[in-house]
Design a protein around this motif. Structure first.
Motif, PDB file in Angstrom:
ATOM      1  N   ASP A  67      -0.433   2.708   2.462  1.00  0.00           N
ATOM      2  CA  ASP A  67      -1.582   2.644   1.555  1.00  0.00           C
ATOM      3  C   ASP A  67      -1.898   3.983   0.902  1.00  0.00           C
ATOM      4  O   ASP A  67      -2.369   4.027  -0.232  1.00  0.00           O
ATOM      5  CB  ASP A  67      -2.832   2.149   2.294  1.00  0.00           C
ATOM      6  CG  ASP A  67      -2.717   0.697   2.713  1.00  0.00           C
ATOM      7  OD1 ASP A  67      -1.949  -0.052   2.068  1.00  0.00           O
ATOM      8  OD2 ASP A  67      -3.384   0.316   3.690  1.00  0.00           O
ATOM      9  N   ASP A  68      -1.666   5.074   1.631  1.00  0.00           N
ATOM     10  CA  ASP A  68      -1.992   6.408   1.122  1.00  0.00           C
ATOM     11  C   ASP A  68      -0.914   7.384   1.594  1.00  0.00           C
ATOM     12  O   ASP A  68      -1.013   7.930   2.694  1.00  0.00           O
ATOM     13  CB  ASP A  68      -3.365   6.846   1.625  1.00  0.00           C
ATOM     14  CG  ASP A  68      -3.766   8.223   1.116  1.00  0.00           C
ATOM     15  OD1 ASP A  68      -2.956   8.884   0.420  1.00  0.00           O
ATOM     16  OD2 ASP A  68      -4.901   8.649   1.417  1.00  0.00           O
ATOM     17  N   PRO A  69       0.126   7.596   0.792  1.00  0.00           N
ATOM     18  CA  PRO A  69       1.237   8.458   1.194  1.00  0.00           C
ATOM     19  C   PRO A  69       0.849   9.896   1.549  1.00  0.00           C
ATOM     20  O   PRO A  69       1.640  10.617   2.136  1.00  0.00           O
ATOM     21  CB  PRO A  69       2.173   8.433  -0.017  1.00  0.00           C
ATOM     22  CG  PRO A  69       1.848   7.150  -0.709  1.00  0.00           C
ATOM     23  CD  PRO A  69       0.377   6.950  -0.498  1.00  0.00           C
ATOM     24  N   SER A  70      -0.389  10.290   1.246  1.00  0.00           N
ATOM     25  CA  SER A  70      -0.808  11.630   1.662  1.00  0.00           C
ATOM     26  C   SER A  70      -1.149  11.663   3.159  1.00  0.00           C
ATOM     27  O   SER A  70      -1.275  12.731   3.750  1.00  0.00           O
ATOM     28  CB  SER A  70      -2.008  12.109   0.834  1.00  0.00           C
ATOM     29  OG  SER A  70      -3.181  11.381   1.172  1.00  0.00           O
ATOM     30  N   VAL A  71      -1.284  10.487   3.774  1.00  0.00           N
ATOM     31  CA  VAL A  71      -1.557  10.395   5.204  1.00  0.00           C
ATOM     32  C   VAL A  71      -0.219  10.294   5.932  1.00  0.00           C
ATOM     33  O   VAL A  71       0.514   9.305   5.765  1.00  0.00           O
ATOM     34  CB  VAL A  71      -2.451   9.180   5.531  1.00  0.00           C
ATOM     35  CG1 VAL A  71      -2.635   9.039   7.043  1.00  0.00           C
ATOM     36  CG2 VAL A  71      -3.781   9.299   4.822  1.00  0.00           C
ATOM     37  N   THR A  72       0.096  11.332   6.709  1.00  0.00           N
ATOM     38  CA  THR A  72       1.365  11.364   7.424  1.00  0.00           C
ATOM     39  C   THR A  72       1.134  11.692   8.890  1.00  0.00           C
ATOM     40  O   THR A  72       0.109  12.269   9.259  1.00  0.00           O
ATOM     41  CB  THR A  72       2.318  12.418   6.815  1.00  0.00           C
ATOM     42  OG1 THR A  72       1.735  13.714   6.960  1.00  0.00           O
ATOM     43  CG2 THR A  72       2.619  12.127   5.356  1.00  0.00           C
TER      44      THR A  72
END
Length: 152
Positions: A67-72
């Motif tokens: 959903d949010d590729p900045s969340v890893t």
């Protein structure tokens, strides 16, 4: 995790309808790890996966939120015990210096494999979410192993 006291170890087990060599390969082959690792809602880009399966070797990968590729969520673990086809254990030093251990054991069971995992330490309130994450990932692993062609 400030204020949380790690006091629990997660312990989960799952029957997988695949022979032990196929399950072992799914745990150690970078292409297969990228296909199933992580809870539903996260992906592991193949180019982030690096595995050196030996004592002192490593498992490195990055889980990325769909959903949010900045969340890893990166994984950078060192193997402490490797018994091919039976045991894969390691540890990872987390931010702040805590050490998280993970032990996966494989055993023949009927016409498949029993995968047992122990991981910790966790604060009590995080055991449930971590267990749900593994169960979710193992559902993906079930699908991969059912495919047969990719995991055999």
């Amino acid at each position: 995790m400030k204020g949380l006291c790690p006091v629990a170890e997660l312990a989960v087990s799952r029957f997988l309808a695949a022979p032990r060599p196929a399950v072992w390969r799914a745990l150690t082959d970078p292409d297969l790890l990228a296909a199933w690792f992580g809870p539903v809602g996260f992906s592991v880009p193949r180019d982030t996966v690096d595995v050196d399966v030996r004592v002192g070797g490593h498992q490195r990968l990055v889980m990325v939120s769909d959903d949010d590729p900045s969340v890893t969520s990166p994984v950078d673990a060192t193997f402490t015990e490797v018994v091919p086809g039976e045991v894969l254990a390691g540890e990872e030093t987390l931010p702040g210096g805590a050490v998280m251990t993970l032990r996966q054991e494989l055993a023949d069971e009927g016409d498949g494999t029993r995968l047992t995992l122990r991981q910790g330490p966790f604060a009590d309130e995080l055991v449930g979410p971590a267990t749900a994450g593994w169960e979710s990932a193992w559902t993906r692993l079930d699908g991969l192993l059912a495919d047969g062609q990719r995991a055999s």
